[in-house]
Design an enzyme around this catalytic site. Structure first.
Site, PDB file in Angstrom:
ATOM      1  N   THR A 132      87.328  45.232  63.528  1.00 60.59           N
ATOM      2  CA  THR A 132      88.471  46.107  63.816  1.00 60.59           C
ATOM      3  C   THR A 132      88.305  46.859  65.126  1.00 60.59           C
ATOM      4  O   THR A 132      89.288  47.343  65.694  1.00 60.59           O
ATOM      5  CB  THR A 132      88.665  47.129  62.676  1.00 60.59           C
ATOM      6  OG1 THR A 132      87.404  47.765  62.410  1.00 60.59           O
ATOM      7  CG2 THR A 132      89.164  46.456  61.415  1.00 60.59           C
ATOM      8  N   ALA A 182      70.164  39.735  63.259  1.00 62.00           N
ATOM      9  CA  ALA A 182      70.482  40.114  61.884  1.00 62.00           C
ATOM     10  C   ALA A 182      71.825  40.822  61.766  1.00 62.00           C
ATOM     11  O   ALA A 182      72.182  41.299  60.693  1.00 62.00           O
ATOM     12  CB  ALA A 182      69.376  41.013  61.321  1.00 62.00           C
ATOM     13  N   SER A 233      70.785  45.080  67.450  1.00 63.82           N
ATOM     14  CA  SER A 233      69.572  45.254  68.253  1.00 63.82           C
ATOM     15  C   SER A 233      69.907  45.371  69.734  1.00 63.82           C
ATOM     16  O   SER A 233      69.235  46.093  70.475  1.00 63.82           O
ATOM     17  CB  SER A 233      68.612  44.084  68.012  1.00 63.82           C
ATOM     18  OG  SER A 233      69.217  42.845  68.353  1.00 63.82           O
ATOM     19  N   SER A 234      70.962  44.673  70.181  1.00 64.22           N
ATOM     20  CA  SER A 234      71.330  44.747  71.596  1.00 64.22           C
ATOM     21  C   SER A 234      71.872  46.121  71.957  1.00 64.22           C
ATOM     22  O   SER A 234      71.559  46.670  73.031  1.00 64.22           O
ATOM     23  CB  SER A 234      72.353  43.664  71.945  1.00 64.22           C
ATOM     24  OG  SER A 234      73.537  43.807  71.189  1.00 64.22           O
ATOM     25  N   GLU A 239      77.555  45.295  78.250  1.00 63.70           N
ATOM     26  CA  GLU A 239      77.522  44.099  77.407  1.00 63.70           C
ATOM     27  C   GLU A 239      78.722  43.197  77.677  1.00 63.70           C
ATOM     28  O   GLU A 239      78.597  41.970  77.703  1.00 63.70           O
ATOM     29  CB  GLU A 239      77.452  44.484  75.927  1.00 63.70           C
ATOM     30  CG  GLU A 239      77.182  43.300  75.025  1.00 63.70           C
ATOM     31  CD  GLU A 239      76.503  43.662  73.722  1.00 63.70           C
ATOM     32  OE1 GLU A 239      76.461  42.793  72.839  1.00 63.70           O
ATOM     33  OE2 GLU A 239      76.004  44.793  73.583  1.00 63.70           O
ATOM     34  N   ASP A 253      79.283  49.347  67.964  1.00 62.66           N
ATOM     35  CA  ASP A 253      77.825  49.319  67.918  1.00 62.66           C
ATOM     36  C   ASP A 253      77.216  50.388  68.816  1.00 62.66           C
ATOM     37  O   ASP A 253      76.289  51.105  68.430  1.00 62.66           O
ATOM     38  CB  ASP A 253      77.312  47.939  68.334  1.00 62.66           C
ATOM     39  CG  ASP A 253      77.719  46.846  67.367  1.00 62.66           C
ATOM     40  OD1 ASP A 253      78.275  47.169  66.297  1.00 62.66           O
ATOM     41  OD2 ASP A 253      77.494  45.669  67.696  1.00 62.66           O
TER      42      ASP A 253
END
Length: 399
Positions: A47, A139, A143-144, A176, A188
């Site tokens: 979303t 996972a 992590s990025s 990113e 994130d």
């Protein structure tokens, strides 16, 4: 119970380890140590790039960086988790393809942060950076983003930039998107930068308004388990971008800025106006998922935490059937957990592998975990990693 452990590595021992690692690689003392967490998303999947609502929480697993400022424009990067030597670049030569032309390497993420800061007009030069992460890679636990945000908060302090957590998140998303080339939303990075201990982050990704929502499961006899399937299907590499493009096509077809602007009560009428049969289920997922986030916040505000279990499970069905980003291993976790007495479960993250979350009564946690492990063994899958998600702190200076 199988697990990866829950230590963040930011206590006294973790700081000392970071300082020792920096000294070993660079032969000097670091100016400080900074840390940023991975995240797990309770509800609100895919979303964020539709200007919608999400509710992540920070994990105790973190990326830690020991860092020092350099005044010669040289950027040196070293990861204790990756094989290889120190990566050396020049801050003023960074370009979206990366100075080495390798956008896929881990070093592209911190290099991209330096590029994004400079592109935004911040006077950032060189630095020596030493990374160590306990966030499982591949996972679906960001992590990025932890790597990016830890870099940004370190440079923010080293160069006195005065950036807010929201500024950090936006710049890391740009790194990113534009430098690494991954068309992710902002959830994130916001989770890593802005989450607080003991809370889930209720976030409107359009204007970044946010609210910290108390999420103390232990006080209610509940646990939230993360089940890392330890698989990542290659199909997912290009499919994320396809889903995003499909959502954007749906918004255009409906004449709205983003799918977040389609009201849940008007969904059927909206779907009737979308001619492309491949786009309709994508629209349906985003609109219903936004509603699931709203339902979750209503239930949590009312103290009805157990009632979010069916909402989580419904979210998984939507991701599996409408968005089509689940996989056999994720479905196995969800189906087995629910059949074994979980309150609710769903996949979390980008899809095609990665992790699922399971909301479970404390008394049933071991039974559910054992059932999932047994199901994976019976199916011939590698044993998953299972650990508790306890809401942790966002990015910060540790020393």
């Amino acid at each position: 119970m199988s697990g990866t452990g829950g230590t963040s590595g930011t206590g006294v021992a973790g700081v000392a380890e970071a300082q020792d690692g920096f000294r070993e690689v660079y032969g000097a003392e670091p100016d400080g140590v900074w840390t940023a967490p991975g995240r797990v998303n309770l509800i609100g999947e895919h979303t964020d790039y539709n200007d919608g609502f999400v509710m992540p929480l920070a994990l105790p697993h973190t990326c830690r960086v020991a860092a020092s400022r350099r005044d010669d424009g040289v950027l040196r990067l070293y990861s204790a988790d990756a094989s290889g030597d120190v990566v050396q670049l020049r801050a003023d030569e960074l370009a979206p393809q990366g100075a080495t032309g390798d956008r896929g390497g881990w070093a592209a993420y911190p290099a991209g942060v330096v590029w994004a800061l400079r592109a935004a007009g911040h006077d950032v030069g060189g630095a020596d950076l030493h990374f160590h992460s306990t966030v499982p890679t591949g996972a679906g636990l960001s992590s990025s983003a932890a790597l990016e945000v830890s870099t940004a908060v370190a440079l923010n302090d080293l160069y006195g930039l005065g950036l807010s957590p929201e500024d950090v998140a936006r710049l890391c998303q740009r790194a990113e998107n534009d430098f690494v080339g991954v068309p992710c939303g902002i959830m994130d990075q916001m989770a890593s930068a802005c989450c607080t201990a003991g809370n889930a982050l209720y976030l409107d990704t359009r204007d970044l308004t946010q609210r910290q929502v108390p999420f103390d499961l232990a006080a209610q006899g509940l646990r939230l388990l993360v089940v890392d399937t330890r698989v990542k299907h290659e199909l997912g590499d290009g499919e994320y971008a396809k889903r995003r493009a499909g959502c954007e096509a749906g918004a255009r077809a409906l004449g709205v800025p983003a799918l977040r602007d389609v009201a849940y009560g008007e969904l059927d009428a909206a779907l009737a106006r979308v001619e492309d049969p491949a786009v309709r289920p994508l629209v349906r997922h985003i609109v219903t998922e936004n509603e699931r986030v709203q339902e979750t916040i209503r239930l949590l505000d009312a103290g009805e935490t157990r009632a979010i279990g069916p909402v989580l499970t419904a979210g998984h069905a939507s991701l599996r059937d409408d968005f089509e980003i689940s996989c056999a291993e994720l479905d196995l976790v969800v189906d087995t957990a629910n059949a074994s007495g979980a309150v609710g479960a769903r996949m979390t993250g980008g899809g095609f592998g990665g992790s699922a979350i399971v909301l479970v009564e404390e008394a049933a946690a071991e039974k559910v975990t054992e059932a999932v492990l047994a199901a994976f063994a019976a199916a011939g899958h590698r044993a998953p990693r299972v650990f508790d998600a306890v809401p942790g702190e966002g990015a910060r200076r540790a020393a």
